[in-house]
Design a protein around this motif. Structure first.
Motif, short mmCIF file in Angstrom:
data_model
loop_
_atom_site.label_atom_id
_atom_site.label_comp_id
_atom_site.label_asym_id
_atom_site.label_seq_id
_atom_site.Cartn_x
_atom_site.Cartn_y
_atom_site.Cartn_z
N GLU A 180 0.83 -1.21 0.00
CA GLU A 180 0.00 0.00 0.00
C GLU A 180 0.86 1.26 0.00
OE1 GLU A 180 -3.96 -1.60 2.37
OE2 GLU A 180 -2.24 -0.85 3.50
N LEU A 181 1.92 1.25 0.79
CA LEU A 181 2.82 2.41 0.82
C LEU A 181 3.49 2.59 -0.54
CD1 LEU A 181 4.00 4.64 2.58
CD2 LEU A 181 5.78 3.04 3.31
N ALA A 182 3.84 1.49 -1.19
CA ALA A 182 4.45 1.56 -2.52
C ALA A 182 3.50 2.19 -3.53
CB ALA A 182 4.88 0.17 -2.98
N THR A 183 2.24 1.78 -3.51
CA THR A 183 1.29 2.33 -4.48
C THR A 183 1.01 3.80 -4.18
OG1 THR A 183 -0.60 1.51 -3.18
CG2 THR A 183 0.18 0.13 -4.98
N LEU A 184 1.02 4.19 -2.91
CA LEU A 184 0.84 5.60 -2.56
C LEU A 184 2.01 6.43 -3.09
CD1 LEU A 184 -1.10 7.48 -1.06
CD2 LEU A 184 0.26 7.12 1.00
N CYS A 185 3.19 5.81 -3.16
CA CYS A 185 4.37 6.50 -3.69
C CYS A 185 4.51 6.33 -5.21
CB CYS A 185 5.64 5.96 -3.03
SG CYS A 185 5.75 6.25 -1.26
N GLY A 186 3.65 5.49 -5.81
CA GLY A 186 3.76 5.25 -7.25
C GLY A 186 5.01 4.48 -7.60
N ALA A 187 5.36 3.48 -6.79
CA ALA A 187 6.60 2.73 -6.98
C ALA A 187 6.35 1.23 -6.89
CB ALA A 187 7.63 3.14 -5.92
N ALA A 188 7.25 0.44 -7.47
CA ALA A 188 7.21 -1.00 -7.28
C ALA A 188 7.60 -1.31 -5.84
CB ALA A 188 8.17 -1.68 -8.26
N GLU A 189 7.08 -2.41 -5.31
CA GLU A 189 7.34 -2.72 -3.90
C GLU A 189 8.83 -2.92 -3.63
OE1 GLU A 189 5.79 -5.70 -0.32
OE2 GLU A 189 4.94 -5.85 -2.34
N ILE A 190 9.56 -3.53 -4.57
CA ILE A 190 10.99 -3.74 -4.37
C ILE A 190 11.74 -2.41 -4.32
CG2 ILE A 190 11.52 -4.03 -6.84
CD1 ILE A 190 13.57 -6.17 -5.96
N SER A 191 11.30 -1.43 -5.13
CA SER A 191 11.92 -0.10 -5.11
C SER A 191 11.59 0.61 -3.81
CB SER A 191 11.42 0.72 -6.30
OG SER A 191 11.76 0.10 -7.52
N LEU A 192 10.36 0.43 -3.33
CA LEU A 192 9.96 1.02 -2.05
C LEU A 192 10.80 0.45 -0.92
CD1 LEU A 192 8.02 0.46 0.66
CD2 LEU A 192 8.09 2.75 -0.34
N GLN A 193 11.02 -0.87 -0.92
CA GLN A 193 11.81 -1.50 0.13
C GLN A 193 13.23 -0.96 0.15
OE1 GLN A 193 11.40 -5.63 -0.84
NE2 GLN A 193 9.42 -5.86 0.17
N LYS A 194 13.80 -0.75 -1.03
CA LYS A 194 15.16 -0.23 -1.12
C LYS A 194 15.23 1.20 -0.58
CE LYS A 194 18.91 0.65 -4.42
NZ LYS A 194 19.34 0.56 -5.84
#
Length: 227
Positions: A180-194
């Motif tokens: 959910e945080l990744a989609t709020l940022c408009g990013a793939a989850e792996i990119s969000l994790q990094k």
């Protein structure tokens, strides 16, 4: 709730006492559990929900089966207004993030309040405009900034709007998955994790069970390019 408790950006926070009391009086008060769906995307219904003492998340379904987080709404906010105003199906799903108290207002009662209170109608129009402006700004962020900057912006907005202060920093204790945080940022989850891992390594944020702690707000604002 006390009058002073309504956040200033919410509908109840914007209204004068007379209009606020009229709106509250036409709602049917309900207590709801955590993780309860209040409105479901695509449903053919037209009532609105006033958040009396509540925290909810607004999500939409994506074509790949995931769910994108669009917004967080708090006590004093209203949800479901688009369907009530134009009679279209629900555009998003609204789910509680904690046990909450809400007021259900049927479409005719809601429209009557707006008709009889020009101030309330103007403030409702202002809220719709603010939400559209926020969505447009988010689209610009998606195309103009790298994931680290977008994440910093989202975390700062969440911390300012919904965070609570503690000796550890600003605590965002809203139950959000990394997806959910990744989609709020408009990013793939792996990119969000990094990106999130980088903020942790730099000592700017800390993460724990159901919470994110902003430990260095000044540094987070700097990364978010908000200075």
């Amino acid at each position: 709730m006390e009058e002073a408790a309504w956040p200033p950006g919410t509908l109840l926070g914007r209204l004068r006492a007379s209009a606020r009391e009229r709106l509250l009086s036409v709602g049917v008060r309900r207590s709801v559990k955590e993780a309860q769906v209040l409105l479901r995307e695509g449903a053919l219904e037209s009532h609105v929900i006033l958040l009396d003492d509540a925290l909810v998340k607004v999500t939409v379904s994506l074509s790949d089966g995931r769910h994108a987080l669009l917004a967080i709404r708090v006590s004093g906010d209203i949800v479901g207004e688009i369907s009530a105003l134009n009679g279209t199906p629900r555009t998003a799903t609204v789910t509680t993030c904690r046990p909450s108290i809400i007021r259900i207002i049927h479409r005719n009662a809601f429209r009557a309040v707006l008709h009889d209170n020009p101030e309330a109608a103007l403030e409702m129009a202002g809220i719709v405009a603010d939400r559209l402006r926020w969505a447009n700004r988010r689209r610009i962020d998606f195309t103009s900034y790298p994931v680290r900057v977008r994440l910093a912006r989202v975390l700062w907005e969440l911390a300012v709007a919904y965070g609570r202060r503690s000796p550890r920093g600003l605590i965002i204790d809203i139950r959000l998955t990394q997806d959910e945080l990744a989609t709020l940022c408009g990013a793939a989850e792996i990119s969000l994790q990094k990106a999130l891992g980088g903020l942790r390594a730099d000592g700017i944020v800390a993460t724990g069970y159901r919470e994110i702690v902003v430990r260095d707000g000044k540094a987070l604002r700097s990364i978010a390019d908000l200075d």
